[in-house]
Design an enzyme around this catalytic site. Structure first.
Site, mmCIF file in Angstrom:
data_model
loop_
_atom_site.group_PDB
_atom_site.id
_atom_site.type_symbol
_atom_site.label_atom_id
_atom_site.label_comp_id
_atom_site.label_asym_id
_atom_site.label_seq_id
_atom_site.Cartn_x
_atom_site.Cartn_y
_atom_site.Cartn_z
ATOM 1 N N PRO A 2 0.765 -1.244 0.000
ATOM 2 C CA PRO A 2 0.000 0.000 0.000
ATOM 3 C C PRO A 2 0.798 1.296 0.000
ATOM 4 O O PRO A 2 1.438 1.656 0.978
ATOM 5 C CB PRO A 2 -0.830 -0.086 1.283
ATOM 6 C CG PRO A 2 -0.721 -1.474 1.741
ATOM 7 C CD PRO A 2 0.573 -1.963 1.251
ATOM 8 N N ARG A 248 16.639 3.316 3.469
ATOM 9 C CA ARG A 248 15.764 2.412 2.731
ATOM 10 C C ARG A 248 16.449 1.873 1.490
ATOM 11 O O ARG A 248 17.253 2.568 0.860
ATOM 12 C CB ARG A 248 14.471 3.145 2.299
ATOM 13 C CG ARG A 248 13.690 3.762 3.440
ATOM 14 C CD ARG A 248 13.221 2.753 4.466
ATOM 15 N NE ARG A 248 12.466 1.664 3.884
ATOM 16 C CZ ARG A 248 11.156 1.684 3.675
ATOM 17 N NH1 ARG A 248 10.449 2.740 4.001
ATOM 18 N NH2 ARG A 248 10.551 0.646 3.145
#
Length: 259
Positions: A2, A248
Site C-alpha cells: 500500500p 531504505r
DNA sequence: GCCCGTGTTACTAC
DNA sequence: TGTAGTAACACGGG
C-alpha cells in the site's frame, strides 16, 4: 503493497460495496490490529449503522460513520488490504470483517504494522491527521517547490508523510527515475526545472497507478524491474544500481540518474 | 539461523 | 531546531 494508489483502490472498493447499507456485524479475528479501541466497542458502535462516503489523505483511509460523530480510520502498513468478498472465503490474514447483507468487507494484513482506529469525534480525527502533509495528488507545483526548500535528502523528503502524504519507498524511486534525478541529492540543491520535473513525474506516475488501482507491474516501469536479480534500466538498458538512501533500499539507473 | 522488506514511531546523537 | 541513524513492531520469503 500500500502506497497512495493502493489505498485509493481500497477507498473505491469501500465506496462501491460498503457505503449506505447497514453493517450487520463486525468480527475481529485478531485484536492486534485495533488501535485504541476494543473489539467489543467497535462492534457495538458500528452494528446497525452505515458507512458514509470514504475519503483518503495520503495513505490514510477515512470512513465516516453515517450520522456521526464517529469515524473509522484505516492504515495498511506494508502488507494490508481491504477486500470485498462472499462470506465463505476467509483467508489467513483477515483481521477484521465488516458484514453486510450481500457480502463482507475484510481488513486483511499480514504484518500488523498498522491497523484500524475508531475516532469518537472530529477533534480526535483532526488530532490524528494534524501532522500529515498535503496529499501527493493534490499538491500544486508552487507548493511542491516550497516543500523542497530544505537541507534534507530529496528521497527522504518525498517519503516523509509529514511533508507530503502518499509516497512510499517504491514510488519515490519510480518518480526519481522518471525525472532522471540521482536519489542521493539534497532537496534544496534542485533547481527550479528539476523540481518541476519531479512534480510532473509524480503526478503522472500517481495518475496512471490510481487508474490501475495499484502500482502496475509493467516492465517499462522501474518498479517492474527492481525485483529482478540483474535488473536493467527500462530506458537505457544499463544495469540498475542498488544501495541505501535514507535507510531504505533504493534502486536507480547510474546512467540516466547520474548526479 | 541469516537477511530483507510497499510503513511508522520513539529514541539517541550531532 | 533540524536532521540522520537505529531499533522496534510482526510476519513471511529467499
Amino acid at each position: 503493497m500500500p502506497e497512495l494508489p493502493d489505498v485509493e483502490g481500497f477507498r473505491r472498493t469501500l465506496a462501491e460495496h460498503g457505503v449506505g447499507k447497514p453493517i450487520t456485524g463486525v468480527t475481529t479475528l485478531d485484536a492486534g490490529v485495533l488501535r485504541g479501541v476494543s473489539a467489543r466497542k467497535l462492534r457495538e458502535v458500528l452494528r446497525g449503522r452505515r458507512f458514509g462516503e470514504p475519503r483518503r489523505l495520503g495513505k490514510w483511509l477515512i470512513v465516516p460513520v453515517d450520522g456521526g460523530p464517529e469515524t473509522v480510520v484505516l492504515h495498511f502498513g506494508m502488507t494490508g488490504s481491504l477486500e470485498w468478498s462472499g462470506p465463505d472465503d476467509r483467508q489467513r490474514h483477515d483481521r477484521v470483517i465488516f458484514a453486510f447483507d450481500d457480502g463482507e468487507l475484510r481488513y486483511r494484513d499480514m504484518r500488523k504494522l498498522q491497523g484500524l482506529r475508531l475516532l469518537v469525534d472530529d477533534a480526535e480525527l483532526h488530532r490524528l491527521l494534524a501532522g500529515t502533509g498535503p496529499d501527493a495528488l493534490e499538491v500544486s507545483q508552487e507548493r511542491f517547490r516550497e516543500l523542497l526548500g530544505r537541507r534534507r535528502g530529496l528521497k527522504q523528503l518525498l517519503t516523509d508523510q509529514a511533508v507530503l502524504a502518499g509516497l512510499g519507498n517504491l514510488l519515490a524511486d519510480e518518480i526519481l527515475w522518471r525525472a532522471r534525478i540521482d536519489p542521493h541529492v539534497r532537496a534544496a540543491d534542485l533547481d527550479r526545472g528539476a523540481a518541476d520535473r519531479v512534480h510532473r513525474e509524480m503526478r503522472r506516475v500517481l495518475r496512471e497507478a490510481v487508474k490501475a488501482g495499484r502500482v502496475p507491474p509493467r516492465k517499462t516501469w522501474l518498479t517492474g524491474r527492481r525485483d529482478e536479480p540483474s535488473g536493467s534500466c527500462p530506458r537505457c538498458g544499463c544495469a540498475l544500481a542498488r544501495g541505501r538512501v535514507g535507510g531504505r533500499g533504493t534502486v536507480w539507473c547510474p546512467r540516466c540518474q547520474a548526479g
